[in-house]
Every structure is written in C-alpha cells, then in structure tokens.
Motif scaffolding. Structure first.
Motif, PDB file in Angstrom:
ATOM      1  N   ILE A  69      -0.611  12.490  26.063  1.00 57.09           N
ATOM      2  CA  ILE A  69       0.774  12.504  26.529  1.00 57.09           C
ATOM      3  C   ILE A  69       1.717  12.920  25.392  1.00 57.09           C
ATOM      4  O   ILE A  69       2.911  12.629  25.408  1.00 57.09           O
ATOM      5  CB  ILE A  69       1.189  11.136  27.114  1.00 57.09           C
ATOM      6  CG1 ILE A  69       0.958   9.996  26.115  1.00 57.09           C
ATOM      7  CG2 ILE A  69       0.451  10.856  28.410  1.00 57.09           C
ATOM      8  CD1 ILE A  69       1.521   8.654  26.581  1.00 57.09           C
ATOM      9  N   ASN A  70       1.125  13.597  24.402  1.00 57.41           N
ATOM     10  CA  ASN A  70       1.890  14.186  23.300  1.00 57.41           C
ATOM     11  C   ASN A  70       2.629  13.155  22.445  1.00 57.41           C
ATOM     12  O   ASN A  70       3.769  13.373  22.008  1.00 57.41           O
ATOM     13  CB  ASN A  70       2.878  15.232  23.832  1.00 57.41           C
ATOM     14  CG  ASN A  70       2.172  16.419  24.457  1.00 57.41           C
ATOM     15  OD1 ASN A  70       1.326  17.047  23.824  1.00 57.41           O
ATOM     16  ND2 ASN A  70       2.491  16.702  25.709  1.00 57.41           N
ATOM     17  N   TYR A  71       1.966  12.021  22.197  1.00 57.57           N
ATOM     18  CA  TYR A  71       2.437  11.033  21.243  1.00 57.57           C
ATOM     19  C   TYR A  71       1.388  10.909  20.137  1.00 57.57           C
ATOM     20  O   TYR A  71       0.214  10.670  20.424  1.00 57.57           O
ATOM     21  CB  TYR A  71       2.645   9.660  21.897  1.00 57.57           C
ATOM     22  CG  TYR A  71       3.898   9.534  22.722  1.00 57.57           C
ATOM     23  CD1 TYR A  71       5.160   9.703  22.152  1.00 57.57           C
ATOM     24  CD2 TYR A  71       3.830   9.202  24.077  1.00 57.57           C
ATOM     25  CE1 TYR A  71       6.314   9.571  22.911  1.00 57.57           C
ATOM     26  CE2 TYR A  71       4.979   9.064  24.841  1.00 57.57           C
ATOM     27  CZ  TYR A  71       6.221   9.253  24.260  1.00 57.57           C
ATOM     28  OH  TYR A  71       7.359   9.123  25.004  1.00 57.57           O
ATOM     29  N   THR A  72       1.797  11.055  18.903  1.00 57.39           N
ATOM     30  CA  THR A  72       0.853  11.018  17.786  1.00 57.39           C
ATOM     31  C   THR A  72       0.537   9.578  17.375  1.00 57.39           C
ATOM     32  O   THR A  72       1.283   8.642  17.676  1.00 57.39           O
ATOM     33  CB  THR A  72       1.430  11.754  16.565  1.00 57.39           C
ATOM     34  OG1 THR A  72       2.626  11.067  16.141  1.00 57.39           O
ATOM     35  CG2 THR A  72       1.758  13.209  16.912  1.00 57.39           C
ATOM     36  N   ASP A  73      -0.571   9.428  16.663  1.00 55.06           N
ATOM     37  CA  ASP A  73      -0.934   8.114  16.117  1.00 55.06           C
ATOM     38  C   ASP A  73       0.155   7.593  15.185  1.00 55.06           C
ATOM     39  O   ASP A  73       0.452   6.392  15.162  1.00 55.06           O
ATOM     40  CB  ASP A  73      -2.259   8.204  15.353  1.00 55.06           C
ATOM     41  CG  ASP A  73      -3.457   8.376  16.267  1.00 55.06           C
ATOM     42  OD1 ASP A  73      -3.314   8.148  17.493  1.00 55.06           O
ATOM     43  OD2 ASP A  73      -4.539   8.747  15.770  1.00 55.06           O
ATOM     44  N   SER A  74       0.750   8.495  14.412  1.00 51.68           N
ATOM     45  CA  SER A  74       1.784   8.062  13.463  1.00 51.68           C
ATOM     46  C   SER A  74       3.004   7.507  14.194  1.00 51.68           C
ATOM     47  O   SER A  74       3.635   6.541  13.727  1.00 51.68           O
ATOM     48  CB  SER A  74       2.200   9.227  12.558  1.00 51.68           C
ATOM     49  OG  SER A  74       2.723  10.300  13.323  1.00 51.68           O
ATOM     50  N   TYR A  75       3.336   8.096  15.343  1.00 48.20           N
ATOM     51  CA  TYR A  75       4.471   7.585  16.127  1.00 48.20           C
ATOM     52  C   TYR A  75       4.160   6.178  16.640  1.00 48.20           C
ATOM     53  O   TYR A  75       5.004   5.272  16.586  1.00 48.20           O
ATOM     54  CB  TYR A  75       4.759   8.538  17.293  1.00 48.20           C
ATOM     55  CG  TYR A  75       6.070   8.293  18.001  1.00 48.20           C
ATOM     56  CD1 TYR A  75       6.947   7.283  17.601  1.00 48.20           C
ATOM     57  CD2 TYR A  75       6.440   9.083  19.093  1.00 48.20           C
ATOM     58  CE1 TYR A  75       8.148   7.069  18.258  1.00 48.20           C
ATOM     59  CE2 TYR A  75       7.641   8.869  19.762  1.00 48.20           C
ATOM     60  CZ  TYR A  75       8.484   7.859  19.342  1.00 48.20           C
ATOM     61  OH  TYR A  75       9.672   7.641  19.997  1.00 48.20           O
ATOM     62  N   TYR A  76       2.936   5.980  17.128  1.00 47.65           N
ATOM     63  CA  TYR A  76       2.536   4.639  17.565  1.00 47.65           C
ATOM     64  C   TYR A  76       2.555   3.656  16.395  1.00 47.65           C
ATOM     65  O   TYR A  76       2.988   2.511  16.533  1.00 47.65           O
ATOM     66  CB  TYR A  76       1.147   4.673  18.194  1.00 47.65           C
ATOM     67  CG  TYR A  76       1.135   4.992  19.674  1.00 47.65           C
ATOM     68  CD1 TYR A  76       1.434   4.010  20.618  1.00 47.65           C
ATOM     69  CD2 TYR A  76       0.809   6.256  20.142  1.00 47.65           C
ATOM     70  CE1 TYR A  76       1.425   4.287  21.977  1.00 47.65           C
ATOM     71  CE2 TYR A  76       0.792   6.544  21.501  1.00 47.65           C
ATOM     72  CZ  TYR A  76       1.107   5.562  22.418  1.00 47.65           C
ATOM     73  OH  TYR A  76       1.098   5.837  23.764  1.00 47.65           O
TER      74      TYR A  76
END
Length: 402
Positions: A69-76
C-alpha cells in the motif's frame, strides 16, 4: 465500534466496570505479511499505529508488509512500530492482525492462547487448522462476525462500500476492447441504448454498485428477497432503479438482455442461500460479464462457486460469459481498503485498552464477543461450527458477567 459504559443493558455492576476501565492493557499487536499474490491490504496504516502506540500498545510489523500500500518500513518505524525480519517474531505477539485466515504454518508459530483477527473466508479454513488452534487454545475472531451498536459489522460495511463501487469501475474495463470485451461503453449517450446492469443483492455493496451505475448513465435492476432492503434502495436511489424479488421468470428475462451482472448477496450467518443457477447464465448474451463480489463467502453463482477450488483461475469464460471471481475486489484498491480498516481498528483497540484487554472487552460488549468463532480453542459460533460439523459451546460460559 464504540463501548458505552452507561448503557442500560450492562450486565455488570458499575463499580466493577469502572475499576476495569482504569486497568489499561499493555498488549503486543503483530502484523505479518500476507503470503498471497492477490492480497495487498494491510490492517493498520502508520497513522493508526501511532495512535495505538500512544494508547499503550506495542506493534510488531514484519518487514516489507506496508509496501503493498506504498508505505515504507521507515514510515512505520517513525510511527512507533517495531520492524522485525521474520514471521516467527510477529507470531509471538498477543494479538495477531491479519487479512486472510491463518494457515497451519502460521498457527504453529503462534504462542498458546494468542488471539488472531482476520476475515472469515470459510472455504480457506479446514478441520486440521481448527484442531490445531483448539490444541493451542487460540482465540480466533472474524471481522464479518463482529457487530456494532446498530447490529451490523463495520468491517463488512466499509469493505462492501468499496467493493460495490469498484465493481462498476471494473465492469467498465472488462467491457472495453482493451480487456477483450465487446467494446461497449458502460453508460449511455444520445442515440445509443444504455448498458444494462443487473445487481443481485440489495445490501450495502449492491446499493453502492447501483449508485455507480446510475451515475454513469446506464440502467440498473436490483434483485433481493428482502423486501425491506429493496424498499430502502428505492428510497435512496429513486425511481430509476428497477427492483424485484428473486422471481425465476423475471430473472430469466433480465439475464437475457444484461450486459453486466454483479453478485452481491450476503451469506455470513444466514440460514437461506440463494445462488444463481447455470441455467440462467446459459441464457446470457455472448460477451456479457459476471462479477462476483462474494467469492470469500462461496460465490453468488453456480459457475463462480468452482472458482473457490485451489488452482482455479479467478478470471475465466463459461457459456460465452466472462466471469471475474477474485476473492477480494477491495485488494485492488488496497490503500483505500487499508485506511478504511484502520479507521475501525483505532476505535476498537483504543476501547479494548481502556477495558483491560480482550477478555474484559468481550464480557462488556456483546458485539465484540460475537466476533469469536473460537474462544480458548472452543468452537463458539454456530455458522462456522455447522459448516464443519463441530459441536458449539455458548461463549457466555467462558465470560463471567456476560
């Protein structure tokens, strides 16, 4: 799903309820990556993770889960999630959030008495899977079985809104030359007869599909055996919608001229099952399109039920009619679907934390308790139990004060 400590139907004394509310649970939520090429939805977005971490939860996320869904691990990670590299680490959490039902391999990695949330997809369950969950005393909840204060599942409502609307967008694509269709515009323009769309099922998905059809200028006919639903859809969308009960002769005449048929019947916790027979589909026009948005519940048509079998293609032609039978249309708009699911989880888990955890919440909220099909490894849902011929125990026996 909201929790009301002052409602008159409470089954516990207020002093006990207030005491429990002060004991905020400190639980670990695990989000594994789904091992299926068509499943792209994720239960929690980074924004929701941030809110739950503030509520006292730890969130473990398997690396790469959010990329669909175009969310990176770093954003999480910036939102407070702990990124882990292996599914074994995720499945040691107290609460496992999934989209698809757990597999045998996944259940084997869970710790005893863990709780797993997922969609039901009953044809993906098996006796061996349920037996293993029973041995490990797993709590298993299905989103379709949970209900709120209005008596409906907020998860089913949100996903049905998405899939009903998207089914018409998909139908327009499948009718075009670009996708091997007859080259028909789904809609109406001056001098050309409008496209004819038939919707089977007048629930949320059917209503959203009919609304999208009317917006595009096509004609729509909606069928259901629930007259209340037919009356509601007529009041919401106006007299341009033709409505009828599932009368065989009426259906036959309508199917003969239909360009698109949308299957949107609801089967969860129902005692009567209506499925469209092969005989009606044989009479459809060559090049017509069938889209079944209830494949996760076994399908609305005799021809689409076979697509539930392992290895069967999700898109196929039968009797000259193109069938589209992917298990979840909302996975094609996974980011929208994930945000919709996250919006519900924020309320659900924030209330659960205030309430003292899963068991306490189940005691005080009948709608949440209804979501269990396994509680401490015991079958507690009649719909699932009857499907597998497993004895069912009333969940109230396990919940003091229920």
């Amino acid at each position: 799903m909201m929790y009301d400590s002052h409602r008159s139907t409470s089954f516990v004394v207020r002093e006990l309820l207030q005491k429990v509310e002060k004991q905020r649970a400190s639980l670990v939520i695990g989000i594994p990556r789904e091992d299926h090429k068509h499943e792209k939805r994720v239960p929690l977005t980074p924004e929701t993770v941030s809110l739950l971490v503030e509520s006292g939860y730890r969130v473990l996320l398997e690396a790469g889960t959010g990329m669909t869904i175009n969310y990176t691990d770093s954003y999480y990670a910036e939102s407070g999630a702990e990124i882990v590299e292996t599914p074994e680490e995720v499945f040691q959490a107290d609460l496992i959030l999934k989209i698809l039902p757990p597999t045998l391999e996944e259940v084997s990695m869970m710790r005893p008495r863990a709780t797993v949330f997922s969609f039901l997809h009953i044809h993906k369950l098996s006796l061996s899977l349920l037996e293993l969950m029973s041995e490990k005393k797993i709590n298993a909840l299905a989103y379709e079985l949970l209900y709120d204060n209005t008596g409906v599942s907020p998860f089913v409502t949100s996903i049905s809104e998405i899939e009903g609307t998207y089914s018409i967008t998909l139908a327009a694509e499948l009718l075009s030359n670009a996708h091997g269709g007859k080259g028909i515009l789904l809609g109406g323009i001056p001098g050309i007869s409008p496209t004819e769309v038939v919707v089977i099922g007048a629930g949320v998905a059917g209503t959203m599909a009919a609304r999208a059809v009317l917006a595009m200028g096509a004609s729509v006919k909606v069928f259901d055996n629930d007259v209340v639903k037919l009356r509601t859809i007529r009041h919401e969308l106006g007299n341009l919608v033709f409505t009828s009960t599932l009368q065989p002769n009426v259906l036959r005449n309508v199917f003969r001229s239909a360009d698109v048929v949308i299957g949107a019947m609801q089967y969860i916790n129902k005692t009567h099952f209506y499925r469209i027979s092969n005989d009606l589909i044989r009479e459809m026009k060559q090049g017509a399109v069938i889209i079944d948005v209830r494949m996760a519940q076994g399908g609305c048509f005799e021809t689409t039920m076979e697509a539930c079998l392992p290895g069967h293609p999700a898109v196929f032609e039968k009797f000259g009619v193109l069938h589209f039978c992917e298990m979840s249309l909302s996975s094609r708009v996974a980011r929208t679907a994930s945000i919709a699911l996250s919006n519900i989880f924020v309320s659900l888990f924030s209330t659960m934390a205030d309430c003292g955890g899963t068991d306490h919440f189940a005691r005080f909220d009948r709608g949440f308790a209804a979501g269990f099909y396994l509680y401490s490894g015991k079958m507690v849902n009649r719909y699932v139990g009857n499907h597998f011929n497993i004895p069912v125990t009333d969940i109230g026996l396990f919940l003091p004060g229920y």
